[in-house]
Design a protein around this motif. Sequence first.
Motif, PDB file in Angstrom:
ATOM      1  N   ILE A  80       0.775  -1.200   0.133  1.00 54.35           N
ATOM      2  CA  ILE A  80       0.050  -0.015  -0.058  1.00 54.35           C
ATOM      3  C   ILE A  80       0.922   1.246  -0.131  1.00 54.35           C
ATOM      4  CG2 ILE A  80      -1.747   1.318   1.168  1.00 54.35           C
ATOM      5  CD1 ILE A  80      -2.777  -1.713   2.511  1.00 54.35           C
ATOM      6  N   LEU A  81       0.720   2.305  -0.992  1.00 51.16           N
ATOM      7  CA  LEU A  81       1.579   3.151  -1.153  1.00 51.16           C
ATOM      8  C   LEU A  81       0.716   4.471  -0.568  1.00 51.16           C
ATOM      9  CD1 LEU A  81       2.838   2.524  -4.542  1.00 51.16           C
ATOM     10  CD2 LEU A  81       4.095   2.025  -2.596  1.00 51.16           C
ATOM     11  N   ILE A  82       1.440   5.114   0.380  1.00 53.40           N
ATOM     12  CA  ILE A  82       0.666   6.272   0.907  1.00 53.40           C
ATOM     13  C   ILE A  82       1.227   7.543   0.486  1.00 53.40           C
ATOM     14  CG2 ILE A  82       0.058   7.394   3.076  1.00 53.40           C
ATOM     15  CD1 ILE A  82      -1.364   4.459   2.787  1.00 53.40           C
ATOM     16  N   ASP A  83       0.531   8.517   0.414  1.00 59.12           N
ATOM     17  CA  ASP A  83       0.738   9.768  -0.081  1.00 59.12           C
ATOM     18  C   ASP A  83       1.609   9.803  -1.456  1.00 59.12           C
ATOM     19  OD1 ASP A  83      -0.441  10.741   2.150  1.00 59.12           O
ATOM     20  OD2 ASP A  83       1.343  11.060   3.216  1.00 59.12           O
ATOM     21  N   ASP A  84       2.629  10.583  -1.580  1.00 58.38           N
ATOM     22  CA  ASP A  84       3.312  10.794  -2.986  1.00 58.38           C
ATOM     23  C   ASP A  84       4.430   9.890  -3.060  1.00 58.38           C
ATOM     24  OD1 ASP A  84       1.742  12.921  -3.938  1.00 58.38           O
ATOM     25  OD2 ASP A  84       2.847  14.368  -2.718  1.00 58.38           O
ATOM     26  N   CYS A  85       4.208   8.773  -3.661  1.00 59.36           N
ATOM     27  CA  CYS A  85       5.300   7.763  -3.712  1.00 59.36           C
ATOM     28  C   CYS A  85       5.894   7.606  -5.334  1.00 59.36           C
ATOM     29  CB  CYS A  85       4.956   6.465  -3.104  1.00 59.36           C
ATOM     30  SG  CYS A  85       4.791   6.119  -1.655  1.00 59.36           S
ATOM     31  N   ALA A  86       6.838   7.036  -5.504  1.00 61.81           N
ATOM     32  CA  ALA A  86       7.164   6.702  -6.854  1.00 61.81           C
ATOM     33  C   ALA A  86       6.248   5.911  -7.617  1.00 61.81           C
ATOM     34  CB  ALA A  86       8.502   5.943  -7.176  1.00 61.81           C
ATOM     35  N   ASP A  87       6.075   6.039  -8.967  1.00 59.27           N
ATOM     36  CA  ASP A  87       5.098   5.145  -9.506  1.00 59.27           C
ATOM     37  C   ASP A  87       5.462   3.703  -9.799  1.00 59.27           C
ATOM     38  OD1 ASP A  87       3.158   4.333 -11.532  1.00 59.27           O
ATOM     39  OD2 ASP A  87       3.867   5.302 -13.114  1.00 59.27           O
TER      40      ASP A  87
END
Length: 273
Positions: free
Chosen positions: A152-159
């Motif tokens: 789960i990627l939270i906020d502004d993560c790499a694509d």
Amino acid sequence: MAPGTRRTITGFSNPTVKALRSLRDKKHRKREGRFLTEGLRLLTDARECGRLPETLVMATGREPHPLLDALEADVLSAGGEVIETGSEILAKITGKDNPQAVAGVFAEFDTSLDALDRSVSPIWLVAQALRDPGNLGTMLRTGDAVGAGGLILIDDCADPFSVEAVRASMGAVFTQAIAQARWDDFIAWLRRGKGQLVAASLRDAVPYRGAPYAAPCFILVGNESRGLPEEYEAACDLRVTMPMRGRADSLNAAVASAVLAYEVLACLERYPG
């Protein structure tokens, strides 16, 4: 279902070449809802996970291989497109001077929190503001290794669908569920069901070995340089600390997630339920 199509491209200026090449750019990936994967191993992993590329691009003059033959047949049977082109054009598409003999274009997956089923695994990985696609891909690979449900990627993560992240995942982008959300939305989703949120921290933390982990356990790591915001750590159910025996004061984010994931796995196996 209509049978797939096959064609050959010989010109660098062909619109399809330009469209495929544009998928190396995040803006175009998001606009098209598609991403590029290179290499027979990754494409075979995808096929074995039940995911086929919409478009399969193969270099002319390639060495024959039974896995490539099977992949090509399945793509055509599913109504996809097979393109043959020269290695120079394939290099332009992938951005690599020595590209592998095959690449594929996949539709991006549903990355909403509602698409996740937290009951499928006792371990989940969570990353906040992770910026390095290599770290992201490594976390997907770690998740696959420990049998995690996903990342789960939270906020502004790499694509997660960048060429670099997909390559670093070693195929785990196809085995792990991926979700993207803002922090407030994630916390609201997490608290609607069972789930223990755990983070490595120095604030009111207990040793990570033998800590009271509980399934499903969501292992949270922060940004590579800044770590987790204080309020995010405060929202965790459990904070653990890992010993630093040398001069380093922290671990790489992906490494920290792997260390914690294996400790959680061992704990949950020793004390199931």
